[in-house]
Enzyme design. Structure first.
Site, PDB file in Angstrom:
ATOM      1  N   ARG A  33      -1.609   0.197  -6.528  1.00 47.80           N
ATOM      2  CA  ARG A  33      -1.121   0.483  -5.164  1.00 47.80           C
ATOM      3  C   ARG A  33       0.271   1.126  -5.217  1.00 47.80           C
ATOM      4  NH1 ARG A  33      -4.072  -4.405  -2.618  1.00 47.80           N
ATOM      5  NH2 ARG A  33      -6.150  -3.645  -3.101  1.00 47.80           N
ATOM      6  N   GLU A 177     -14.358 -17.081  -1.816  1.00 46.31           N
ATOM      7  CA  GLU A 177     -14.423 -15.673  -1.381  1.00 46.31           C
ATOM      8  C   GLU A 177     -15.567 -14.923  -2.051  1.00 46.31           C
ATOM      9  OE1 GLU A 177     -10.852 -13.370  -2.131  1.00 46.31           O
ATOM     10  OE2 GLU A 177     -11.630 -11.644  -1.052  1.00 46.31           O
ATOM     11  N   LYS A 219     -13.801 -17.335   2.740  1.00 47.93           N
ATOM     12  CA  LYS A 219     -13.148 -16.027   2.920  1.00 47.93           C
ATOM     13  C   LYS A 219     -14.196 -14.934   2.695  1.00 47.93           C
ATOM     14  CE  LYS A 219      -9.382 -13.112   1.254  1.00 47.93           C
ATOM     15  NZ  LYS A 219      -7.958 -13.069   0.978  1.00 47.93           N
ATOM     16  N   SER A 261      -9.816  -8.118   4.354  1.00 45.27           N
ATOM     17  CA  SER A 261      -9.903  -6.870   5.118  1.00 45.27           C
ATOM     18  C   SER A 261     -10.694  -5.809   4.364  1.00 45.27           C
ATOM     19  CB  SER A 261      -8.516  -6.352   5.502  1.00 45.27           C
ATOM     20  OG  SER A 261      -7.692  -6.139   4.387  1.00 45.27           O
ATOM     21  N   GLY A 262     -10.727  -5.856   3.060  1.00 44.46           N
ATOM     22  CA  GLY A 262     -11.644  -5.023   2.285  1.00 44.46           C
ATOM     23  C   GLY A 262     -11.361  -3.536   2.263  1.00 44.46           C
ATOM     24  N   GLY A 263     -10.178  -3.138   2.732  1.00 45.54           N
ATOM     25  CA  GLY A 263      -9.857  -1.712   2.757  1.00 45.54           C
ATOM     26  C   GLY A 263     -10.063  -1.076   4.132  1.00 45.54           C
ATOM     27  N   ARG A 294      -4.469  -5.849   2.333  1.00 42.74           N
ATOM     28  CA  ARG A 294      -4.144  -4.473   2.721  1.00 42.74           C
ATOM     29  C   ARG A 294      -3.924  -4.292   4.226  1.00 42.74           C
ATOM     30  NH1 ARG A 294      -8.985  -2.145  -0.750  1.00 42.74           N
ATOM     31  NH2 ARG A 294      -9.546  -4.332  -0.496  1.00 42.74           N
TER      32      ARG A 294
HETATM   33  P1  13P Z   1      -7.911  -7.226   1.319  1.00 39.79           P
HETATM   34  O1  13P Z   1      -7.588  -7.825   2.660  1.00 39.79           O
HETATM   35  O2  13P Z   1      -7.060  -6.078   0.944  1.00 39.79           O
HETATM   36  O3  13P Z   1      -9.389  -7.015   1.146  1.00 39.79           O
HETATM   37  O4  13P Z   1      -7.546  -8.342   0.244  1.00 39.79           O
HETATM   38  C1  13P Z   1      -7.924  -9.632   0.484  1.00 39.79           C
HETATM   39  C2  13P Z   1      -8.087 -10.326  -0.792  1.00 39.79           C
HETATM   40  O5  13P Z   1      -7.473 -11.321  -1.037  1.00 39.79           O
HETATM   41  C3  13P Z   1      -9.022  -9.765  -1.762  1.00 39.79           C
HETATM   42  O6  13P Z   1      -9.313 -10.723  -2.704  1.00 39.79           O
END
Ligand code: 13P
Length: 350
Positions: A33, A177, A219, A261-263, A294
């Site tokens: 990043r 998650e 998550k 959030s996944g991008g 993110r």
């Molecule tokens: P993002 O919200 O960027 O997807 O990251 C969350 C996270 O902890 C990924 O493992």
């Protein structure tokens, strides 16, 4: 296992309309990043960036818990405080990523299995001693031609359940998650089918491995069309598909669901979470909140770009995204918050 303590921590992480901030990027991800912004890919740059995050004024009014990475818990803030201490002083509960990353899964081309169970009991004991109160483990499920396979979903569910049981034994709330990735051209319906299959298997195994559902947080991903899918559904359809899936798969004993959030773009993540909390208000047995990385951090990271003089503006952007995310959890988010300059509104830019 002290279930009462676990339930207390889980409740505190879900209280007051707040959510979690994931700042647990591994060294490789943090460097990835930083690279396009010209930020040096060094330990001290990562430390300086995380100092910016945890010293953001008023962050604790919107964020209940912060997920850290192992490197950060061994570092100090600019003013010499261990990060865990600084986070607690900001009114935020410190947690830690404990998986060792998703690796190619043998005999399963295109699929991944998350590693990190070896020695986990000892690492969790150390983290508990350092004051960390919850942990995170991310499994990755990819949608593609003929995948995900049952074998990949089952192996990842088993690792998640073994990790969760070890966390609870150590007094840490597990954040479980299982992430179905957005990459691909699949439809929202395909994402719904894979997510439902993944969650059904995950909860079956969690129960069989004797994980106390009351003392964990899920998550998950939102149910979304793939990034390359020509049909990008509106927030209402995402909200309906996502919450309907959870109502079928996530037991009511689980106190909370906190999205990755996944991008997704930050504004879309807030709009979609808001739509869920508005449309399903009073009909969900669990709290529905955020655990974004993110979607909270990215605008701030881009403003900072490694320059000290940009810290106040970057902190204002970070706080703004945290405020928008909290508003979405409360069902009070409005796109006007993105442009509002009225100091009385929750979306105020400071
Ligand atoms: P993002 O919200 O960027 O997807 O990251 C969350 C996270 O902890 C990924 O493992």
């Amino acid at each position: 296992m002290n279930l009462q303590k676990l339930e207390e921590t889980a409740r505190a992480l879900l209280a007051d309309g707040k959510g979690l901030l994931a700042m647990d990027e591994s060294t490789g991800t943090a460097n990835k990043r930083f690279a396009p912004l010209g930020v040096p890919q060094t330990e001290d740059a990562r430390r300086a960036y995380r100092d910016l995050i945890v010293t953001t004024p008023e962050l604790g009014q919107n964020i209940s818990g912060a997920i850290l990475y192992d490197e950060t818990v061994r570092q100090k803030t600019n003013d010499g405080r261990p990060f865990v201490e600084a986070i607690i002083q900001a009114g935020i509960i410190p947690g830690i990523k404990v998986d060792a990353g998703a690796k190619e899964m043998a005999a399963h081309p295109g699929e991944k299995i998350t590693e990190g169970l070896d020695g986990l009991r000892e690492r969790l004991a150390e983290y508990a001693g350092l004051g960390l109160r919850f942990a995170k483990w991310r499994a990755v499920i990819t949608i593609g031609d003929g995948i995900p396979s049952d074998g990949c979903i089952a192996a990842n569910a088993d690792a998640l359940a073994r990790y969760a049981a070890l966390c609870q034994e150590a007094g840490l709330v597990p954040i479980v998650e299982p992430e179905v990735l957005m990459e691909g051209s699949h439809t929202l319906e395909q994402c719904a089918e894979v997510t439902e299959r993944t969650l059904n298997i995950a909860f079956d195994v969690l129960v069989r491995r004797r994980v106390a559902l009351e003392g964990m947080i899920l998550k998950p991903n939102m149910i979304l069309p793939g990034l390359d899918c020509p049909v990008q559904n509106p927030a209402e359809e995402v909200a309906n598909a996502t919450v309907s899936c959870f109502l079928r798969t996530v037991p009511a004993a689980v106190p909370g669901i906190a999205f990755l959030s996944g991008g997704q773009p930050s504004e879309l993540a807030a709009e979609r979470l808001n739509a869920m909390n508005v449309r399903f208000k009073g009909r969900m047995p669990w709290a529905l909140t955020f655990s974004f990385s993110r979607a909270i951090q990215q605008p701030a990271l881009e403003i900072w770009a490694g320059r000290d003089e940009n810290i106040p503006a970057a902190q204002a952007a970070l706080l703004h995204r945290a405020q928008c995310s909290r508003a979405a959890r409360l069902g009070e988010y409005h796109p006007d918050m993105e442009t509002s300059t009225d100091p009385a509104t929750p979306g105020e830019q400071r």
